[in-house]
Scaffold this active site. Structure first.
Site, short mmCIF file in Angstrom:
data_model
loop_
_atom_site.label_atom_id
_atom_site.label_comp_id
_atom_site.label_asym_id
_atom_site.label_seq_id
_atom_site.Cartn_x
_atom_site.Cartn_y
_atom_site.Cartn_z
N ARG A 35 109.24 95.00 81.76
CA ARG A 35 109.51 96.44 81.65
C ARG A 35 110.94 96.78 82.06
NH1 ARG A 35 103.72 98.96 83.62
NH2 ARG A 35 102.79 98.88 81.55
N LYS A 198 83.56 98.14 71.95
CA LYS A 198 82.62 99.21 71.61
C LYS A 198 83.14 100.17 70.54
CE LYS A 198 80.21 99.46 75.98
NZ LYS A 198 79.97 100.27 77.17
N GLY A 354 96.05 98.03 74.78
CA GLY A 354 95.09 97.28 75.57
C GLY A 354 95.01 95.79 75.31
N GLY A 377 97.55 103.19 77.11
CA GLY A 377 96.95 104.50 76.88
C GLY A 377 97.77 105.35 75.92
#
Ligand code: AMP
Length: 397
Positions: A35, A198, A354, A377
């Site tokens: 980063r 999911k 993710g 996110g």
């Protein structure tokens, strides 16, 4: 869209929101400098113009309290080494000490402020606190994609104090461009590969993406809700029974929009959720009781290969198997290889959000795809079609 290239920073103080939320070991040494390296081009541009840089970031979750373990001072040495300039550090991000340090900053110098989240006002998006931060610099630069989905003081609210003098840094501009290529300007055929555990966590993305893509590959644990909804036998595979109607609706919507949906036809099934479990390749519609699908099967990968290699724009979000276990990583690795091949042929490929980012890094595909997003996110919200507050704050005047 104003980027850092639209400004000359000569004798100006750039107030740069970076994402230096990096991992530290027990001795407070930075264990992954990605980063910091990602923010380097933006900082160097400011310095080369003859300006100075004031860097602000959060680190961890101090929840509004001073916490010495989460001081940004721990990363000062790493930042100095990477930027190639001995940086200065001030032990607060607002108040007299910060004002003095910022005022004394000379062209070519870099100042790192203490952790923004030592003040609860940061996450609350407090206007007065944002104005105090804004008072430190002449031009506001947002280069922190990882927090662009938060309307915090430093990521969003501070921008209002710079109606003319605000812009995206190189990293944030690259993220926006990559998302834009997939969602708006990408060369057809456009393909989205959505995996993960999911349906429920991906539903908004799927619904948004159906308007943008020509092909949709659905893999991973999501598969079984679709298969069962269509009358297949999924054995003990992960399945959300309450999402079966939703799965059928998605397939209907896709057909109506002319999107070709590709679901697995065979899977590697295991008799336990365990790396050493017994395995067999079975038809996805005929998974025996006591067995669960944990990876894509060989026929499936052949079908996916053809779709991937004939696409010009590819988005990948979510693994197609339980890649954390070696026995079930093959499908995800193979998908990575096909995307690599498509990219070499000229396709644009974006990996974001993710676990697919973790997989790409783990299996060494990081430099083989066109772009790997730096924000989990923030990327997911972008793919859901949301306008991120940190981005809106720069675009709005
Ligand atoms: P997500 O965060 O939604 O992208 O989900 C990623 C997780 O999905 C990873 O931890 C994978 O292990 C898991 N996953 C992928 N395929 C399967 C599967 N067939 N059964 C259970 N979990 C899976």
């Amino acid at each position: 869209m104003k980027t850092i290239d639209d400004f000359n920073f000569s004798n100006k103080k750039a107030l740069i929101r970076v994402d230096f939320n990096v991992p530290l070991d027990a001795d407070f040494k930075v264990t992954d400098t990605n980063r910091i390296e990602a923010a380097k081009p933006t900082i160097i541009k400011v310095l080369e113009d003859g300006g100075s840089a004031i860097l602000m970031s959060h680190l961890g979750r101090p929840k509004g309290q001073r916490n010495p373990d989460l001081s940004l001072q721990h990363i000062a040495t790493a930042v100095s080494e990477i930027i190639g300039v001995q940086i200065k550090f001030v032990d607060d991000c607002v108040g007299d000490a910060a004002v003095k340090a910022a005022a004394e900053l000379q062209p070519g110098e870099v100042l790192l402020l203490e952790n923004l989240r030592f003040h609860s006002e940061e996450e609350k998006g407090d206007k007065e606190f944002a104005e105090q931060l804004a008072g430190l610099g002449d031009i506001y630069v947002n280069d922190a994609f990882g927090t662009a989905h938060r309307a915090h003081a430093s990521t969003t609210i501070a921008a209002a104090s710079f109606p003319e003098n605000k812009c995206f840094g190189y990293l944030l501009a690259k993220e926006i461009e990559a998302i834009d290529k997939v969602m708006r300007t990408g060369e057809k055929p456009v393909l989205a590969i959505l995996g993960g555990a999911k349906v429920s966590s991906k539903i908004t993305i799927i619904e948004n993406i159906l308007d943008k893509v020509d092909h949709l590959i659905i893999g991973g644990g999501m598969t079984y809700t679709f298969v069962k909804a269509q009358g297949g036998k999924v054995g003990d595979s992960i399945c959300e029974d309450d999402k079966m109607q939703l799965a059928l609706n998605i397939l209907q919507q896709a057909a109506a929009k002319g999107v070709a949906v590709h679901l697995p036809v065979d899977v590697l099934a295991a008799d336990d959720f365990n790396n050493d479990a017994a395995t067999q390749v079975v038809d996805v519609q005929q998974i025996p009781d006591g067995w669960q699908g944990l990876d894509a099967g060989p026929k499936t990968l052949e079908i996916f290969k053809e779709v991937i290699l004939s696409s010009n724009t590819i988005l990948w979000n979510g693994p197609v198997g339980v890649f954390e276990m070696e026995s079930f990583a093959r499908g995800t690795i193979t998908i990575g290889q096909y995307i690599d091949q498509a990219t070499q042929k000229g396709a644009f490929s974006l990996v974001g959000g993710g676990d697919s980012v973790a997989a790409v890094k783990q299996f060494g595909f990081e430099n083989k795809v066109s772009y790997v997003s730096t924000g989990g996110g923030a990327m997911l919200e972008s793919l859901e079609g949301k306008t991120l507050p940190g981005i809106a704050a720069i675009i709005e005047s």
